[in-house]
Scaffold this active site. Structure first.
Site, mmCIF file in Angstrom:
data_model
loop_
_atom_site.group_PDB
_atom_site.id
_atom_site.type_symbol
_atom_site.label_atom_id
_atom_site.label_comp_id
_atom_site.label_asym_id
_atom_site.label_seq_id
_atom_site.Cartn_x
_atom_site.Cartn_y
_atom_site.Cartn_z
ATOM 1 N N ASP A 44 165.836 -83.506 -12.511
ATOM 2 C CA ASP A 44 164.740 -84.481 -12.479
ATOM 3 C C ASP A 44 164.788 -85.357 -13.739
ATOM 4 O O ASP A 44 164.034 -86.322 -13.850
ATOM 5 C CB ASP A 44 163.375 -83.794 -12.302
ATOM 6 C CG ASP A 44 163.038 -82.830 -13.417
ATOM 7 O OD1 ASP A 44 163.937 -82.467 -14.201
ATOM 8 O OD2 ASP A 44 161.857 -82.428 -13.503
ATOM 9 N N SER A 45 165.717 -85.043 -14.664
ATOM 10 C CA SER A 45 165.975 -85.927 -15.804
ATOM 11 C C SER A 45 166.410 -87.304 -15.310
ATOM 12 O O SER A 45 166.377 -88.274 -16.071
ATOM 13 C CB SER A 45 167.062 -85.328 -16.706
ATOM 14 O OG SER A 45 168.226 -85.018 -15.972
ATOM 15 N N GLU A 181 166.357 -73.342 -21.881
ATOM 16 C CA GLU A 181 166.397 -74.613 -22.614
ATOM 17 C C GLU A 181 165.633 -74.541 -23.933
ATOM 18 O O GLU A 181 164.536 -73.980 -24.003
ATOM 19 C CB GLU A 181 165.801 -75.726 -21.723
ATOM 20 C CG GLU A 181 165.686 -77.062 -22.456
ATOM 21 C CD GLU A 181 165.425 -78.266 -21.568
ATOM 22 O OE1 GLU A 181 165.238 -78.108 -20.345
ATOM 23 O OE2 GLU A 181 165.416 -79.383 -22.118
HETATM 24 N N1 LIG Z 1 168.788 -87.501 -20.626
HETATM 25 C C1 LIG Z 1 168.114 -86.363 -20.695
HETATM 26 N N2 LIG Z 1 168.677 -85.294 -21.272
HETATM 27 C C2 LIG Z 1 168.030 -84.098 -21.326
HETATM 28 O O1 LIG Z 1 168.593 -83.128 -21.882
HETATM 29 C C3 LIG Z 1 166.734 -84.011 -20.739
HETATM 30 C C4 LIG Z 1 166.207 -85.161 -20.125
HETATM 31 N N3 LIG Z 1 166.896 -86.321 -20.123
HETATM 32 N N4 LIG Z 1 165.004 -85.154 -19.492
HETATM 33 C C5 LIG Z 1 164.391 -83.875 -19.226
HETATM 34 C C6 LIG Z 1 164.584 -82.966 -20.351
HETATM 35 C C7 LIG Z 1 163.832 -83.363 -21.596
HETATM 36 N N5 LIG Z 1 164.623 -82.720 -22.607
HETATM 37 C C8 LIG Z 1 164.325 -82.779 -23.962
HETATM 38 C C9 LIG Z 1 163.673 -83.878 -24.491
HETATM 39 C C10 LIG Z 1 163.410 -83.964 -25.838
HETATM 40 C C11 LIG Z 1 163.780 -82.937 -26.698
HETATM 41 C C12 LIG Z 1 163.469 -83.056 -28.142
HETATM 42 O O2 LIG Z 1 162.884 -84.014 -28.562
HETATM 43 N N6 LIG Z 1 163.878 -82.091 -28.967
HETATM 44 C C13 LIG Z 1 163.671 -82.100 -30.411
HETATM 45 C C14 LIG Z 1 163.365 -80.714 -30.903
HETATM 46 C C15 LIG Z 1 161.904 -80.415 -30.997
HETATM 47 C C16 LIG Z 1 161.652 -79.154 -31.827
HETATM 48 O O3 LIG Z 1 162.377 -78.974 -32.835
HETATM 49 O O4 LIG Z 1 160.742 -78.386 -31.467
HETATM 50 C C17 LIG Z 1 164.954 -82.557 -31.125
HETATM 51 O O5 LIG Z 1 164.830 -83.308 -32.104
HETATM 52 O O6 LIG Z 1 166.057 -82.121 -30.732
HETATM 53 C C18 LIG Z 1 164.422 -81.834 -26.169
HETATM 54 C C19 LIG Z 1 164.700 -81.765 -24.803
HETATM 55 C C20 LIG Z 1 165.830 -82.167 -22.063
HETATM 56 N N7 LIG Z 1 165.973 -82.856 -20.786
HETATM 57 C C1 LIG Z 2 168.100 -80.574 -18.693
HETATM 58 C C2 LIG Z 2 168.403 -79.935 -17.379
HETATM 59 C C3 LIG Z 2 168.498 -78.453 -17.455
HETATM 60 C C4 LIG Z 2 167.386 -80.360 -16.348
HETATM 61 O O1 LIG Z 2 166.495 -79.653 -15.935
HETATM 62 C C5 LIG Z 2 167.473 -81.754 -15.885
HETATM 63 O O2 LIG Z 2 168.509 -82.415 -16.082
HETATM 64 O O3 LIG Z 2 166.489 -82.208 -15.287
HETATM 65 MG MG LIG Z 3 164.949 -80.748 -14.961
#
Ligand SMILES: Nc1nc(=O)c2c([nH]1)NC[C@@H]1CN(c3ccc(C(=O)N[C@@H](CCC(=O)O)C(=O)O)cc3)CN21
Ligand SMILES: CC(C)C(=O)C(=O)O
Ligand SMILES: [Mg+2]
Length: 263
Positions: A44-45, A181
């Site tokens: 769903d990303s 995740e």
């Molecule tokens: N293009 C894309 N890639 C993805 O991996 C992804 C999506 N979309 N959409 C759905 C989710 C959203 N995801 C995400 C979105 C943001 C962070 C994030 O901002 N992480 C922070 C860490 C936060 C913390 O330290 O608690 C980072 O800076 O890495 C992580 C996963 C993973 N998924």
């Molecule tokens: C980040 C992965 C595991 C996912 O759920 C997605 O692409 O929507």
């Molecule tokens: Mg997903």
């Protein structure tokens, strides 16, 4: 992949070589990634990197079915997972009816639902009714609004114990594998070794049973998304801009089309 994986071959692969999972949203990319990936996730990303929205909340079942059909058409020999979008598995009954739509309208091999212990009864209802389920624990993107952001899990003893209960509950509910995740690597390692089904990590370290990445992130095409867990295997955005820029120049200068492109 030469031979399509099955639910049982995926379960049995635990302890062997890590599983390779990658997303795809269309037939073009599913065909390209199918050479190397064990499993293709229609995530769903796609609501973000395909549809341009800021999170996954507004993805619809109709959208997921449309993209899953495209992915299956491009990779008929691949194991395909359809992500159930937000709001389509709020209770066991609606989860089953919506998953049946996915199974009847696409060739998906299983569905994926976010949640742990609290969603185990839903996973059980699906698996009891012939729908194979991939779980998803840890950081749950569909909870971004209620959680107030994306938060890495497993930083406290409480969170670690919850993750261990989540993994156990999802396994006992009949899931054949799960995604973990955004979890501290040492905790993800412990979670993976606490269950007998494969645990596929994303931002969860190397000591799990496989890895998943969003194709547009690892190809460097989705520039606005640069979290720590993504490795760019290609600078896609630069390559695309360069190629389109060159085409634009050649059109402007009447260098394209040449004799060989002309009837
Ligand atoms: N293009 C894309 N890639 C993805 O991996 C992804 C999506 N979309 N959409 C759905 C989710 C959203 N995801 C995400 C979105 C943001 C962070 C994030 O901002 N992480 C922070 C860490 C936060 C913390 O330290 O608690 C980072 O800076 O890495 C992580 C996963 C993973 N998924
Ligand atoms: C980040 C992965 C595991 C996912 O759920 C997605 O692409 O929507
Ligand atoms: Mg997903």
């Amino acid at each position: 992949m030469s031979k399509k994986l099955t639910i049982s071959s995926i379960k049995k692969s635990k302890g062997n070589t890590p599983l390779v999972m990658i997303t795809a949203y269309d037939a073009l990319f599913s065909k390209l990634v199918s050479d190397s990936a064990d499993m293709i996730l229609v995530g769903d990303s796609l609501n973000m990197s395909f549809a341009g929205k800021s999170d996954t909340i507004s993805a619809t079942l109709e959208q997921m079915i449309y993209h899953t059909n495209a992915v299956c058409a491009g990779a008929p020999e691949s194991f395909v997972i359809c992500d159930m979008p937000f709001g389509t598995y709020v209770d066991a009954q609606s989860a089953l009816l919506n998953s049946i739509q996915v199974f009847q309208q696409t060739q998906a091999d299983c569905v994926k639902v976010e949640g742990g212990e609290d969603k185990a009864h839903i996973v059980k209802h699906l698996t009891d009714n012939g729908i194979a389920v991939c779980g998803h624990i840890g950081l749950l993107p569909q909870s971004v609004r209620s959680e107030g952001g994306y938060k890495v899990k497993g930083k406290t003893l409480e969170e670690k114990e919850q993750l261990l209960r989540d993994a156990k509950a999802i396994e006992e509910a009949g899931a054949f594998c799960m995604v973990i995740e955004g979890v501290k690597a040492d905790v993800a390692k412990e979670v993976a070794s606490s269950v007998s089904i494969p645990v596929i990590g994303i931002g969860a370290g190397v000591d799990v049973d496989g890895q998943v990445l969003v194709f547009s992130d690892m190809l460097g095409l989705f520039e606005e998304f640069t979290p720590k867990f993504v490795k760019k295997y290609m600078d896609g955005a630069t390559l695309v801009r360069y190629a389109v820029g060159k085409y634009a120049d050649e059109v402007s200068n009447r260098e394209f089309p040449k004799e060989e492109h002309t009837y």
